[in-house]
Design a protein around this motif. Structure first.
Motif: not given
Length: 124
Positions: A37-38, A50-51, A93-94, A115-118
């Motif tokens: 996600y973003r 998605t995968i 981006y998560y 996740g916490r994101g980048t």
């Protein structure tokens, strides 16, 4: 408990490329699908890709043809290869994981790990 940690976000010039990684640790459930996600300022959260098991994929129309999602054989790490980046791709981006399947992403159903994101910043 499954933990997800993203990496690879950076500042990049428009037209450039980045590869994001999301590493999973722990084994409280079998991961059936992973996705990205973003979240950009002023915009709703967007499902990017998605995968699922069997490597079926989904892409948002805004990124299709430019981004590629993939996963390693052990389902330890999911990647998002981002090519021809544009300023509108700027976002945090998560990654997320579901024990059930990729349909949980596209249907907006609860996911099991985040996740916490980048942060990705694309300059013009």
């Amino acid at each position: 408990q499954v933990q997800l940690v993203e990496s690879g976000g950076d500042l990049v010039q428009a037209g450039g490329s980045l590869r994001l990684s999301c590493a999973a640790s722990g084994s409280s459930f079998r991961i059936a699908a992973m996705g990205w996600y973003r979240l950009a300022p002023g915009l709703p959260r967007e499902l990017v890709a998605t995968i699922g098991r069997g490597e079926s994929t989904y892409y948002a129309g805004t990124v299709q043809g430019r981004f590629t999602i993939s996963v390693d054989n052990a389902w330890r790490t999911v990647f998002l290869q981002m090519n021809n980046l544009q300023p509108e791709d700027t976002a945090v981006y998560y990654c997320a994981a579901s024990r059930y399947g990729a349909n949980y992403f596209t249907a907006g159903l609860p996911l099991d790990a985040w996740g916490r994101g980048t942060r990705v910043t694309v300059s013009s």
